[in-house]
Design a protein around this motif. Structure first.
Motif, PDB file in Angstrom:
ATOM      1  N   PRO A 259     -52.533 -24.822  -8.071  1.00 23.81           N
ATOM      2  CA  PRO A 259     -53.620 -24.439  -7.168  1.00 23.81           C
ATOM      3  C   PRO A 259     -53.144 -23.467  -6.096  1.00 23.81           C
ATOM      4  CG  PRO A 259     -52.819 -26.615  -6.611  1.00 23.81           C
ATOM      5  CD  PRO A 259     -52.114 -26.229  -7.877  1.00 23.81           C
ATOM      6  N   GLN A 260     -54.097 -22.766  -5.507  1.00 20.96           N
ATOM      7  CA  GLN A 260     -53.778 -21.889  -4.402  1.00 20.96           C
ATOM      8  C   GLN A 260     -53.167 -22.696  -3.260  1.00 20.96           C
ATOM      9  OE1 GLN A 260     -57.210 -19.873  -2.866  1.00 20.96           O
ATOM     10  NE2 GLN A 260     -56.022 -18.382  -1.694  1.00 20.96           N
ATOM     11  N   PHE A 261     -52.146 -22.124  -2.607  1.00 19.52           N
ATOM     12  CA  PHE A 261     -51.526 -22.806  -1.483  1.00 19.52           C
ATOM     13  C   PHE A 261     -51.124 -21.781  -0.430  1.00 19.52           C
ATOM     14  CE2 PHE A 261     -48.158 -22.075  -4.613  1.00 19.52           C
ATOM     15  CZ  PHE A 261     -47.167 -21.452  -3.855  1.00 19.52           C
ATOM     16  N   PRO A 262     -50.994 -22.187   0.828  1.00 21.32           N
ATOM     17  CA  PRO A 262     -50.654 -21.231   1.881  1.00 21.32           C
ATOM     18  C   PRO A 262     -49.236 -20.703   1.729  1.00 21.32           C
ATOM     19  CG  PRO A 262     -50.717 -23.463   2.748  1.00 21.32           C
ATOM     20  CD  PRO A 262     -51.251 -23.539   1.356  1.00 21.32           C
ATOM     21  N   TYR A 263     -49.077 -19.450   2.082  1.00 16.23           N
ATOM     22  CA  TYR A 263     -47.776 -18.788   1.953  1.00 16.23           C
ATOM     23  C   TYR A 263     -46.696 -19.501   2.755  1.00 16.23           C
ATOM     24  CZ  TYR A 263     -44.151 -15.233   2.509  1.00 16.23           C
ATOM     25  OH  TYR A 263     -42.955 -14.562   2.536  1.00 16.23           O
ATOM     26  N   ARG A 264     -47.077 -20.169   3.838  1.00 18.81           N
ATOM     27  CA  ARG A 264     -46.071 -20.822   4.678  1.00 18.81           C
ATOM     28  C   ARG A 264     -45.259 -21.865   3.905  1.00 18.81           C
ATOM     29  NH1 ARG A 264     -47.823 -25.829   5.888  1.00 18.81           N
ATOM     30  NH2 ARG A 264     -50.083 -26.237   5.778  1.00 18.81           N
ATOM     31  N   LEU A 265     -45.830 -22.424   2.811  1.00 21.03           N
ATOM     32  CA  LEU A 265     -45.073 -23.389   2.011  1.00 21.03           C
ATOM     33  C   LEU A 265     -43.927 -22.719   1.261  1.00 21.03           C
ATOM     34  CD1 LEU A 265     -47.843 -25.688   0.464  1.00 21.03           C
ATOM     35  CD2 LEU A 265     -46.563 -25.970   2.604  1.00 21.03           C
ATOM     36  N   LEU A 266     -44.102 -21.457   0.924  1.00 23.62           N
ATOM     37  CA  LEU A 266     -43.083 -20.731   0.173  1.00 23.62           C
ATOM     38  C   LEU A 266     -42.132 -19.980   1.091  1.00 23.62           C
ATOM     39  CD1 LEU A 266     -42.191 -19.969  -2.738  1.00 23.62           C
ATOM     40  CD2 LEU A 266     -43.731 -18.002  -2.581  1.00 23.62           C
ATOM     41  N   TRP A 267     -42.605 -19.671   2.284  1.00 27.38           N
ATOM     42  CA  TRP A 267     -41.805 -18.891   3.230  1.00 27.38           C
ATOM     43  C   TRP A 267     -40.486 -19.594   3.535  1.00 27.38           C
ATOM     44  CZ3 TRP A 267     -41.248 -19.118   8.913  1.00 27.38           C
ATOM     45  CH2 TRP A 267     -40.666 -17.945   9.437  1.00 27.38           C
ATOM     46  N   GLU A 268     -39.607 -18.917   4.233  1.00 24.03           N
ATOM     47  CA  GLU A 268     -38.269 -19.406   4.576  1.00 24.03           C
ATOM     48  C   GLU A 268     -37.404 -19.547   3.331  1.00 24.03           C
ATOM     49  OE1 GLU A 268     -38.975 -21.859   8.681  1.00 24.03           O
ATOM     50  OE2 GLU A 268     -39.565 -22.866   6.817  1.00 24.03           O
ATOM     51  N   GLU A 269     -37.634 -18.612   2.396  1.00 24.72           N
ATOM     52  CA  GLU A 269     -36.791 -18.434   1.210  1.00 24.72           C
ATOM     53  C   GLU A 269     -36.784 -19.628   0.263  1.00 24.72           C
ATOM     54  OE1 GLU A 269     -32.970 -16.803   2.252  1.00 24.72           O
ATOM     55  OE2 GLU A 269     -33.893 -14.996   3.078  1.00 24.72           O
ATOM     56  N   ARG A 270     -37.883 -20.379   0.254  1.00 23.39           N
ATOM     57  CA  ARG A 270     -38.051 -21.367  -0.809  1.00 23.39           C
ATOM     58  C   ARG A 270     -38.352 -20.627  -2.103  1.00 23.39           C
ATOM     59  NH1 ARG A 270     -40.186 -23.313   3.873  1.00 23.39           N
ATOM     60  NH2 ARG A 270     -39.374 -25.337   4.579  1.00 23.39           N
ATOM     61  N   GLN A 271     -38.031 -21.242  -3.234  1.00 18.67           N
ATOM     62  CA  GLN A 271     -38.202 -20.594  -4.527  1.00 18.67           C
ATOM     63  C   GLN A 271     -38.910 -21.526  -5.502  1.00 18.67           C
ATOM     64  OE1 GLN A 271     -34.461 -19.111  -6.123  1.00 18.67           O
ATOM     65  NE2 GLN A 271     -33.632 -18.879  -4.069  1.00 18.67           N
ATOM     66  N   ILE A 272     -39.658 -20.929  -6.427  1.00 18.19           N
ATOM     67  CA  ILE A 272     -40.224 -21.657  -7.566  1.00 18.19           C
ATOM     68  C   ILE A 272     -39.691 -20.990  -8.828  1.00 18.19           C
ATOM     69  CG2 ILE A 272     -42.315 -22.401  -8.764  1.00 18.19           C
ATOM     70  CD1 ILE A 272     -43.843 -21.945  -6.161  1.00 18.19           C
ATOM     71  N   VAL A 273     -39.085 -21.779  -9.718  1.00 19.52           N
ATOM     72  CA  VAL A 273     -38.575 -21.246 -10.981  1.00 19.52           C
ATOM     73  C   VAL A 273     -39.018 -22.169 -12.115  1.00 19.52           C
ATOM     74  CG1 VAL A 273     -36.570 -20.148  -9.908  1.00 19.52           C
ATOM     75  CG2 VAL A 273     -36.373 -22.482 -10.774  1.00 19.52           C
ATOM     76  N   SER A 274     -38.985 -21.650 -13.332  1.00 26.84           N
ATOM     77  CA  SER A 274     -39.351 -22.462 -14.496  1.00 26.84           C
ATOM     78  C   SER A 274     -38.180 -22.551 -15.467  1.00 26.84           C
ATOM     79  CB  SER A 274     -40.566 -21.862 -15.217  1.00 26.84           C
ATOM     80  OG  SER A 274     -40.215 -20.647 -15.852  1.00 26.84           O
ATOM     81  N   VAL A 275     -38.231 -23.576 -16.290  1.00 23.67           N
ATOM     82  CA  VAL A 275     -37.231 -23.785 -17.342  1.00 23.67           C
ATOM     83  C   VAL A 275     -37.898 -23.563 -18.692  1.00 23.67           C
ATOM     84  CG1 VAL A 275     -35.838 -25.531 -18.508  1.00 23.67           C
ATOM     85  CG2 VAL A 275     -35.796 -25.377 -16.029  1.00 23.67           C
ATOM     86  N   ALA A 276     -37.243 -22.817 -19.561  1.00 20.26           N
ATOM     87  CA  ALA A 276     -37.774 -22.587 -20.904  1.00 20.26           C
ATOM     88  C   ALA A 276     -36.765 -23.043 -21.945  1.00 20.26           C
ATOM     89  CB  ALA A 276     -38.105 -21.106 -21.105  1.00 20.26           C
ATOM     90  N   ASN A 277     -37.140 -24.053 -22.708  1.00 18.90           N
ATOM     91  CA  ASN A 277     -36.364 -24.457 -23.877  1.00 18.90           C
ATOM     92  C   ASN A 277     -34.946 -24.867 -23.479  1.00 18.90           C
ATOM     93  OD1 ASN A 277     -38.710 -23.583 -25.320  1.00 18.90           O
ATOM     94  ND2 ASN A 277     -37.948 -21.484 -25.134  1.00 18.90           N
ATOM     95  N   LEU A 278     -33.957 -24.541 -24.251  1.00 20.91           N
ATOM     96  CA  LEU A 278     -32.581 -24.922 -23.977  1.00 20.91           C
ATOM     97  C   LEU A 278     -31.675 -24.022 -24.789  1.00 20.91           C
ATOM     98  CD1 LEU A 278     -31.270 -27.469 -26.366  1.00 20.91           C
ATOM     99  CD2 LEU A 278     -33.750 -27.427 -26.176  1.00 20.91           C
TER     100      LEU A 278
END
Length: 327
Positions: A259-278
């Motif tokens: 869902p949409q979320f405020p940028y402040r949750l991502l700010w301060e160099e937080r990251q979101i990454v995904s894992v694919a397979n192995l």
């Protein structure tokens, strides 16, 4: 051979009797001893993944004994207990394979999705993508390691070296990964469905420092969080729980929309990454760690013919740990 077959997306699996398969060049045939039931199997059955080959025999957390060799195969030898994971074959020549990222191969083959898998008495696999399970005497206990364990390990590697690790969704992968984290000296914070006291108790019994619902705030900010549950709304929750510079790893192959979320949750160099397979390297590394750490698995066993019941029980969270089919 006997097999449980998906003939149409969204339909129950159908029991079939087929001729025993024959391995081709570079392949082995494995007599299945156990096959764990993964949430990815639900995504296959529900038609949520692209390019599923129908009809198909699901199942990619396979443990069994090599009982026939195809042309050109010397290893693994006849009689070897092996594990067969989700990644069944890669092309070996695309840019991703060439630079060591075979998990992102442009022409992959996936066990139980684009080739027949382990909901059967026998399965054929590429010999180069089967792993000897020396030291794993119990096939039922070893089966969940072949995906829940492997994808958990890759997710943890991508989470980094942080000490405080949050696990969102406490199922098969999380109950294995908690043991690995504790062996490494990390702290585990387990996030479950609201009111899922059995899962929270299990997490604490395995050494988690804290367990609560995904809507609760942990007592400490996390260095990283891994989201195993296929629920996109958990990503903002995880961002709220990690410190500045922290990372959120999405560990599933399929997830509902974030869902949409405020940028402040991502700010301060937080990251979101995904894992694919192995990768095969992931498997080699993890199996060595699982042996060294003395990882145990909690399993509920079903006869092969009760695969539909096992899938339904997984969907509704009716057991702790992993379900395992035994032919």
């Amino acid at each position: 051979m006997r097999a449980m077959v998906l003939r149409a997306s969204g339909q129950p699996l159908v029991a079939e009797t087929r001729p025993d398969p024959e391995p081709g060049r570079g392949e082995i045939r494995v007599r299945v001893e156990a096959c764990a039931v993964c949430r990815t199997d639900l995504h296959v059955v529900d038609g949520e993944l692209p390019d599923v080959r129908l009809p198909v025999v699901p199942g990619h957390e396979i443990v069994g004994i090599v009982d026939r060799l195809g042309a050109g195969v010397a290893v693994p030898a006849l009689g070897t207990r092996v594990g067969i994971p989700w990644l069944g074959h890669t092309c070996g020549h695309c840019p991703y394979c060439a630079d060591g990222h075979e998990n992102l191969c442009d022409e992959p083959v996936f066990t139980g999705c684009t080739r027949d898998g382990g909901y059967a008495t026998h399965v054929v696999a590429d010999a180069a993508y089967a792993f000897a399970l020396d030291g794993f005497a119990d096939p039922v206990a070893a089966a969940p390691l072949m995906c829940a364990g492997l994808i958990g390990w890759r997710s943890l590697s991508m989470a980094g070296e942080g000490r405080r690790i949050g696990l969102f969704g406490f199922g098969a992968a999380a109950h294995i990964l908690t043991q690995v984290c504790r062996w490494q000296g990390r702290e585990v914070y387990a996030f479950t469905r609201p009111g899922d006291l059995p899962a929270q108790h299990m997490a604490l019994s395995l050494g988690a420092k804290w367990a609560g619902s995904a809507q609760e705030s942990p007592p400490d900010l996390l260095d990283a969080a891994i989201v195993f549950a296929p629920v996109g709304a958990l990503v903002p929750d995880a961002l709220c729980a990690v410190r500045k510079g922290g990372r959120v790893v999405c560990g599933g192959i399929h997830m509902s929309d974030i869902p949409q979320f405020p940028y402040r949750l991502l700010w301060e160099e937080r990251q979101i990454v995904s894992v694919a397979n192995l990768t095969r390297r992931d498997a080699t590394e993890f199996l060595a760690v699982a042996r060294a750490a003395g990882v145990t698995t909690t399993t509920t066993v079903y006869p092969l013919e009760q695969a539909n019941q096992a899938l339904a029980d997984l969907r509704h969270g009716r057991f702790q740990g992993a379900a395992v089919l035994v032919p």
